[in-house]
Motif scaffolding. Structure first.
Motif, short mmCIF file in Angstrom:
data_model
loop_
_atom_site.label_atom_id
_atom_site.label_comp_id
_atom_site.label_asym_id
_atom_site.label_seq_id
_atom_site.Cartn_x
_atom_site.Cartn_y
_atom_site.Cartn_z
N PRO A 1 0.56 -1.14 -0.23
CA PRO A 1 0.07 0.46 -0.08
C PRO A 1 0.96 1.07 0.44
N MET A 2 0.11 1.88 -0.52
CA MET A 2 0.93 3.37 -0.63
C MET A 2 0.08 4.26 0.00
N ASN A 3 0.45 5.41 0.80
CA ASN A 3 0.20 6.85 1.52
C ASN A 3 -0.28 7.54 0.32
N GLY A 4 -2.00 7.43 0.23
CA GLY A 4 -3.05 8.44 -0.47
C GLY A 4 -3.56 7.55 -1.49
N ASP A 5 -3.26 7.72 -2.97
CA ASP A 5 -4.24 7.07 -3.43
C ASP A 5 -3.39 5.92 -4.51
N GLY A 6 -3.10 4.61 -4.23
CA GLY A 6 -2.91 3.50 -5.39
C GLY A 6 -1.96 3.14 -4.28
N CYS A 7 -1.21 1.51 -5.12
CA CYS A 7 -0.01 0.92 -4.50
C CYS A 7 1.35 0.52 -5.12
N LYS A 8 2.06 -0.13 -4.28
CA LYS A 8 3.04 -0.45 -5.47
C LYS A 8 3.33 -1.94 -5.65
N ILE A 9 3.64 -2.10 -7.21
CA ILE A 9 3.45 -3.89 -6.85
C ILE A 9 5.15 -4.07 -7.35
N ASP A 10 5.87 -4.78 -6.37
CA ASP A 10 7.60 -5.50 -6.34
C ASP A 10 6.94 -6.57 -7.00
N TRP A 11 8.65 -6.81 -7.69
CA TRP A 11 8.30 -8.17 -8.63
C TRP A 11 9.94 -8.56 -8.98
N GLY A 12 10.15 -9.30 -7.35
CA GLY A 12 11.77 -10.16 -7.37
C GLY A 12 12.25 -10.72 -7.54
#
Length: 164
Positions: free
Chosen positions: A117-128
């Motif tokens: 989750p991100m602060n505000g409007d959205g998120c991050k996807i992490d692909w390791g």
């Protein structure tokens, strides 16, 4: 170049998904056998195991047209992988999988996808990922392919689920 061929490759791609919450992006990723709806694959389907459970195996494939060097023609091949879900955690919004069979030059490949989750409007996807060097690829080729796939996925998720 020699160093690249001897050691494990390890890398990461990350993208922000604007206007879409982490729960929504996670719903896309946890639907393990429908990844073809979000990245450039022709097909993806379950071949073994139970949906949503470690041990699930999916088949992913794409048709690739390649120019024949020195000729005025192209060849068409199907590039495919069978991928096994190793772990899935809906609370932490992460999953890991490995390539168990393929015709793309992978000998060993394990990836972990996380939705943050991100602060505000959205998120991050992490692909390791961690893998052995891949026949016919450079480390940079693989990293760029994953980054491109992730960017495409983010755009499709934003378009499908954006709240604005």
């Amino acid at each position: 170049m020699e160093e690249e061929s001897k050691s494990k490759w390890e890398g990461k791609a990350m993208v922000e998904v604007v206007g879409t919450g982490a729960e929504v992006a996670w719903a896309v990723l946890e639907d393990f056998c429908n990844i073809h709806k979000w990245i450039s694959l022709d097909t993806c389907y379950q071949v073994d195991g139970i949906l949503g459970q470690p041990g699930l195996i999916r088949y992913c494939a794409s048709t690739v047209e390649e120019a024949v060097v020195g000729a005025q023609k192209t060849t068409t091949t199907i590039k495919w992988t069978k991928e096994k879900l190793l772990a899935i955690d809906p609370v932490q919004r992460c999953l890991s999988y490995e390539i168990v069979e393929n015709n793309m030059g992978f000998k060993s490949y394990v990836a972990t996808l996380k939705v943050l989750p991100m602060n505000g409007d959205g998120c991050k996807i992490d692909w390791g990922f961690v893998c052995d060097p891949v026949e016919g690829w450079s480390f940079q080729d693989l990293k760029l392919y994953l980054e491109s796939s992730l960017q495409s996925m983010a755009k499709k998720i934003e378009f499908a689920y954006s709240t604005h």
